[in-house]
Design a protein around this motif. Structure first.
Motif, mmCIF file in Angstrom:
data_model
loop_
_atom_site.group_PDB
_atom_site.id
_atom_site.type_symbol
_atom_site.label_atom_id
_atom_site.label_comp_id
_atom_site.label_asym_id
_atom_site.label_seq_id
_atom_site.Cartn_x
_atom_site.Cartn_y
_atom_site.Cartn_z
ATOM 1 N N ALA A 127 6.378 -4.204 -3.273
ATOM 2 C CA ALA A 127 5.779 -4.979 -2.192
ATOM 3 C C ALA A 127 5.254 -4.034 -1.121
ATOM 4 C CB ALA A 127 6.809 -5.922 -1.576
ATOM 5 N N MET A 141 5.014 -7.432 3.497
ATOM 6 C CA MET A 141 5.449 -8.561 2.678
ATOM 7 C C MET A 141 6.966 -8.711 2.672
ATOM 8 S SD MET A 141 2.873 -7.700 -0.492
ATOM 9 C CE MET A 141 3.127 -9.169 -1.474
ATOM 10 N N PRO A 167 0.779 -5.192 -5.436
ATOM 11 C CA PRO A 167 2.086 -5.240 -6.086
ATOM 12 C C PRO A 167 1.922 -5.764 -7.513
ATOM 13 C CG PRO A 167 2.202 -6.189 -3.893
ATOM 14 C CD PRO A 167 0.756 -5.970 -4.199
ATOM 15 N N ASP A 186 -0.939 -5.652 0.156
ATOM 16 C CA ASP A 186 -1.294 -7.046 -0.046
ATOM 17 C C ASP A 186 -2.818 -7.185 -0.141
ATOM 18 O OD1 ASP A 186 -0.671 -9.841 -0.257
ATOM 19 O OD2 ASP A 186 -1.280 -10.082 1.829
#
Length: 150
Positions: free
Chosen positions: A64, A68, A58, A13
């Motif tokens: 992911a 996440m 991502p 992320d």
């Protein structure tokens, strides 16, 4: 020119934070860093010994970071050290790795620990501590071990 082989690609992320953390915790080195025009990390290649991993965000609906998707993951990453798993574990712990399996000698002759990184990817880190024959591995583990015939 890249040689044929396998390179694992990990989605984060916050890939910039992951790159900095992987350097600090595990000793990876940046080999290539690509940023977009807003300074976001678009792609990174990091090396450890003769191996490479790719780090990025991502980029597809089915990709992911474990953080996440409730901590789930479909693969783990393995680092094979030359020696001193305990020192590597201490370094990773100091950088914030969550160690969930402390360093321990394994039936196959490696010393191994396992941890979660800053976004929940699972890492296994090992180094050989003794040479163990197939027969001894079988005796220690209770497993039947086969290798392809030469």
């Amino acid at each position: 020119m890249p040689r044929p082989g396998l390179i694992s690609a990990l989605a984060y992320d916050d890939p910039k934070a992951a790159v900095a953390w992987l350097e600090k915790a595990f000793g990876f080195e940046v080999a290539l860093l690509v940023e977009d025009d807003e300074g976001r990390l678009a792609h990174c290649e990091m090396t450890y010994g003769e191996s490479t991993i790719m780090i990025g965000s991502p980029w597809h609906e089915r990709i992911a970071s474990p953080g996440m998707v409730g901590g789930k993951t479909t693969q783990t990453v393995h680092i094979q050290l030359g020696a001193d798993v305990d020192a590597h574990c201490a370094r990773a712990r100091a950088a914030g790795a969550e160690i969930f399996a402390e360093p321990e000698d394994q039936f196959y002759g490696d010393r191994t620990y396992r941890c979660y990184d800053l976004e929940g990817h699972i890492w296994t880190v090992s180094a050989p501590v003794e040479a163990v024959s197939i027969a001894e591995m079988e005796a220690r583990s209770g497993h039947k071990i086969t290798t392809p015939s030469a």
